[in-house]
Design a protein around this motif. Structure first.
Motif, PDB file in Angstrom:
ATOM      1  N   THR A   3       0.813  -1.209   0.000  1.00 59.90           N
ATOM      2  CA  THR A   3       0.000   0.000   0.000  1.00 59.90           C
ATOM      3  C   THR A   3       0.851   1.264   0.000  1.00 59.90           C
ATOM      4  N   SER A   4       2.110   1.113  -0.107  1.00 59.50           N
ATOM      5  CA  SER A   4       2.998   2.277  -0.066  1.00 59.50           C
ATOM      6  C   SER A   4       2.924   3.052  -1.369  1.00 59.50           C
ATOM      7  N   GLY A   6       5.323   5.074  -2.155  1.00 58.76           N
ATOM      8  CA  GLY A   6       6.701   5.320  -2.553  1.00 58.76           C
ATOM      9  C   GLY A   6       7.227   6.666  -2.102  1.00 58.76           C
ATOM     10  N   SER A   7       6.490   7.406  -1.274  1.00 61.07           N
ATOM     11  CA  SER A   7       6.938   8.689  -0.765  1.00 61.07           C
ATOM     12  C   SER A   7       6.412   8.865   0.640  1.00 61.07           C
ATOM     13  N   GLY A   8       6.804   9.944   1.289  1.00 61.30           N
ATOM     14  CA  GLY A   8       6.352  10.183   2.655  1.00 61.30           C
ATOM     15  C   GLY A   8       4.932  10.711   2.707  1.00 61.30           C
ATOM     16  N   ALA A   9       4.404  11.148   1.595  1.00 56.87           N
ATOM     17  CA  ALA A   9       3.060  11.710   1.584  1.00 56.87           C
ATOM     18  C   ALA A   9       2.012  10.631   1.824  1.00 56.87           C
ATOM     19  N   ASN A  10       0.899  11.039   2.405  1.00 51.13           N
ATOM     20  CA  ASN A  10      -0.209  10.110   2.651  1.00 51.13           C
ATOM     21  C   ASN A  10      -1.487  10.769   2.132  1.00 51.13           C
ATOM     22  N   PRO A  11      -1.658  10.826   0.815  1.00 53.88           N
ATOM     23  CA  PRO A  11      -2.790  11.549   0.221  1.00 53.88           C
ATOM     24  C   PRO A  11      -4.103  10.830   0.475  1.00 53.88           C
ATOM     25  N   TRP A  12      -5.215  11.570   0.302  1.00 54.18           N
ATOM     26  CA  TRP A  12      -6.534  10.960   0.460  1.00 54.18           C
ATOM     27  C   TRP A  12      -6.916  10.139  -0.755  1.00 54.18           C
ATOM     28  N   PHE A  13      -6.285  10.384  -1.886  1.00 55.43           N
ATOM     29  CA  PHE A  13      -6.519   9.533  -3.045  1.00 55.43           C
ATOM     30  C   PHE A  13      -5.218   9.418  -3.829  1.00 55.43           C
ATOM     31  N   SER A  14      -4.958   8.197  -4.288  1.00 55.98           N
ATOM     32  CA  SER A  14      -3.696   7.959  -4.993  1.00 55.98           C
ATOM     33  C   SER A  14      -3.911   6.942  -6.102  1.00 55.98           C
ATOM     34  N   TRP A  15      -3.639   7.356  -7.347  1.00 57.59           N
ATOM     35  CA  TRP A  15      -3.723   6.416  -8.465  1.00 57.59           C
ATOM     36  C   TRP A  15      -2.668   5.333  -8.343  1.00 57.59           C
ATOM     37  N   GLU A  16      -1.570   5.670  -7.698  1.00 54.34           N
ATOM     38  CA  GLU A  16      -0.522   4.671  -7.495  1.00 54.34           C
ATOM     39  C   GLU A  16      -1.036   3.535  -6.603  1.00 54.34           C
ATOM     40  N   TYR A  17      -1.793   3.917  -5.573  1.00 54.65           N
ATOM     41  CA  TYR A  17      -2.390   2.878  -4.716  1.00 54.65           C
ATOM     42  C   TYR A  17      -3.357   2.011  -5.524  1.00 54.65           C
ATOM     43  N   GLY A 172     -16.547  -8.260   4.916  1.00 52.54           N
ATOM     44  CA  GLY A 172     -17.152  -6.946   4.752  1.00 52.54           C
ATOM     45  C   GLY A 172     -16.930  -6.302   3.410  1.00 52.54           C
ATOM     46  N   GLY A 173     -16.465  -7.066   2.415  1.00 53.40           N
ATOM     47  CA  GLY A 173     -16.274  -6.476   1.095  1.00 53.40           C
ATOM     48  C   GLY A 173     -15.314  -5.297   1.157  1.00 53.40           C
ATOM     49  N   LEU A 174     -15.753  -4.173   0.657  1.00 56.07           N
ATOM     50  CA  LEU A 174     -14.925  -2.968   0.670  1.00 56.07           C
ATOM     51  C   LEU A 174     -14.661  -2.477   2.085  1.00 56.07           C
ATOM     52  N   GLY A 175     -15.491  -2.906   3.028  1.00 54.22           N
ATOM     53  CA  GLY A 175     -15.263  -2.558   4.431  1.00 54.22           C
ATOM     54  C   GLY A 175     -13.941  -3.092   4.947  1.00 54.22           C
ATOM     55  N   GLN A 176     -13.494  -4.224   4.381  1.00 56.10           N
ATOM     56  CA  GLN A 176     -12.197  -4.774   4.779  1.00 56.10           C
ATOM     57  C   GLN A 176     -11.079  -3.784   4.476  1.00 56.10           C
ATOM     58  N   LEU A 177     -11.169  -3.149   3.294  1.00 58.50           N
ATOM     59  CA  LEU A 177     -10.138  -2.182   2.915  1.00 58.50           C
ATOM     60  C   LEU A 177     -10.220  -0.928   3.787  1.00 58.50           C
ATOM     61  N   MET A 178     -11.449  -0.495   4.084  1.00 64.32           N
ATOM     62  CA  MET A 178     -11.604   0.671   4.957  1.00 64.32           C
ATOM     63  C   MET A 178     -10.981   0.406   6.322  1.00 64.32           C
ATOM     64  N   PHE A 179     -11.296  -0.756   6.885  1.00 65.52           N
ATOM     65  CA  PHE A 179     -10.782  -1.108   8.205  1.00 65.52           C
ATOM     66  C   PHE A 179      -9.260  -1.188   8.187  1.00 65.52           C
ATOM     67  N   ARG A 180      -8.719  -1.795   7.142  1.00 61.89           N
ATOM     68  CA  ARG A 180      -7.267  -1.906   7.026  1.00 61.89           C
ATOM     69  C   ARG A 180      -6.637  -0.519   6.903  1.00 61.89           C
ATOM     70  N   GLY A 181      -7.312   0.363   6.166  1.00 59.40           N
ATOM     71  CA  GLY A 181      -6.806   1.720   6.024  1.00 59.40           C
ATOM     72  C   GLY A 181      -6.824   2.489   7.326  1.00 59.40           C
ATOM     73  N   PHE A 182      -7.884   2.299   8.132  1.00 63.67           N
ATOM     74  CA  PHE A 182      -7.958   2.961   9.434  1.00 63.67           C
ATOM     75  C   PHE A 182      -6.860   2.454  10.363  1.00 63.67           C
ATOM     76  N   ARG A 183      -6.610   1.154  10.315  1.00 59.49           N
ATOM     77  CA  ARG A 183      -5.595   0.578  11.202  1.00 59.49           C
ATOM     78  C   ARG A 183      -4.198   1.077  10.850  1.00 59.49           C
ATOM     79  N   SER A 184      -3.947   1.211   9.553  1.00 56.82           N
ATOM     80  CA  SER A 184      -2.619   1.657   9.124  1.00 56.82           C
ATOM     81  C   SER A 184      -2.544   3.169   8.914  1.00 56.82           C
ATOM     82  N   ARG A 185      -3.707   3.839   9.098  1.00 60.48           N
ATOM     83  CA  ARG A 185      -3.800   5.287   8.879  1.00 60.48           C
ATOM     84  C   ARG A 185      -3.393   5.659   7.456  1.00 60.48           C
ATOM     85  N   TYR A 186      -3.799   4.788   6.521  1.00 61.63           N
ATOM     86  CA  TYR A 186      -3.488   5.024   5.115  1.00 61.63           C
ATOM     87  C   TYR A 186      -4.724   5.602   4.434  1.00 61.63           C
ATOM     88  N   HIS A 187      -4.715   6.905   4.232  1.00 61.27           N
ATOM     89  CA  HIS A 187      -5.902   7.626   3.775  1.00 61.27           C
ATOM     90  C   HIS A 187      -6.381   7.180   2.404  1.00 61.27           C
TER      91      HIS A 187
END
Length: 225
Positions: A3-4, A6-17, A172-187
């Motif tokens: 989910t990285s 590749g930079s220190g930024a943590n944007p709310w949306f990333s095409w790279e992600y 939880g479908g897409l909820g799994q990704l949301m939960f994982r994002g909250f845990r890792s604080r990956y916006h």
């Protein structure tokens, strides 16, 4: 899964992600879509005979709507927790919970649609010798279709949102990704899953709207007139 960005930024949306995690996104979206469709379909199969019985026996309407209302008020986390010891962790538990919540909306809308059929239409059917069952199947249900479709649309959009709560039992479908994002604080993960949920709800609603128009051509004619 990487989910990285590749930079220190943590944007709310990333095409790279999105590019790096397209397989996870597709799998979660597919799970979310199939679970929503299956839950609403099962709920509709259950709600139709229940609402029809309540329409034919008005004394049943109050208890039936009340019972589905009580089920709807049970918090989703508590409901999944109560079901898990009996149905296990996974799809079955989430599906039962989603069907339970969809029943209230569907039963109410179907019942309102059946009760709202013009009495003149019923009188005409009686004059043609229609019995109660035949009138229900060939007159009242077709005339109640706009209300039924509206109920299905509302239940479907609601179910799309509720599927995400299934993350508590591992499905939880897409909820799994949301939960994982909250845990890792990956916006970007949170936002991408949220946007996909919104798009899925809009796609379902548009599809059902078009199906409703196709099933009720007379309603368009009446509005034009």
């Amino acid at each position: 899964m990487n989910t990285s960005t590749g930079s220190g930024a943590n944007p709310w949306f990333s095409w790279e992600y999105v590019r790096r995690n397209s397989a996870d996104l597709v799998a979660a979206l597919e799970q979310h879509t199939t679970l929503t469709a299956q839950a609403v379909l099962v709920a509709l199969v259950i709600a139709l005979p229940l609402a029809a019985a309540a329409h034919l026996r008005p004394r049943l309407a109050g208890p039936l709507v009340g019972a589905t209302g009580v089920l709807y008020t049970i918090p989703s986390l508590a409901l999944f927790g109560m079901l898990a010891p009996y149905t296990g962790i996974g799809r079955t538990t989430v599906l039962i919970g989603l069907v339970t919540y969809a029943l209230l909306v569907l039963v109410r809308n179907i019942l309102v649609g059946l009760q709202g059929v013009d009495e003149d239409v019923r009188d005409a059917a009686r004059g043609l010798g229609y019995g109660r069952a035949r009138m229900l199947l060939t007159v009242e249900l077709p005339n109640a279709l706009p209300s039924i479709v509206a109920g299905v649309r509302l239940a479907t959009v609601t179910t799309v949102a509720l599927v995400t709560v299934g993350v508590v039992v591992g499905y939880g479908g897409l909820g799994q990704l949301m939960f994982r994002g909250f845990r890792s604080r990956y916006h970007a993960e949170i936002m991408t899953a949220t946007i996909l949920c919104l798009l899925l709800a809009l796609a379902f609603d548009l599809l059902l709207y078009l199906v409703g128009r196709a099933l009720t051509p007379w309603s368009r004619t009446a509005r034009t007139t």
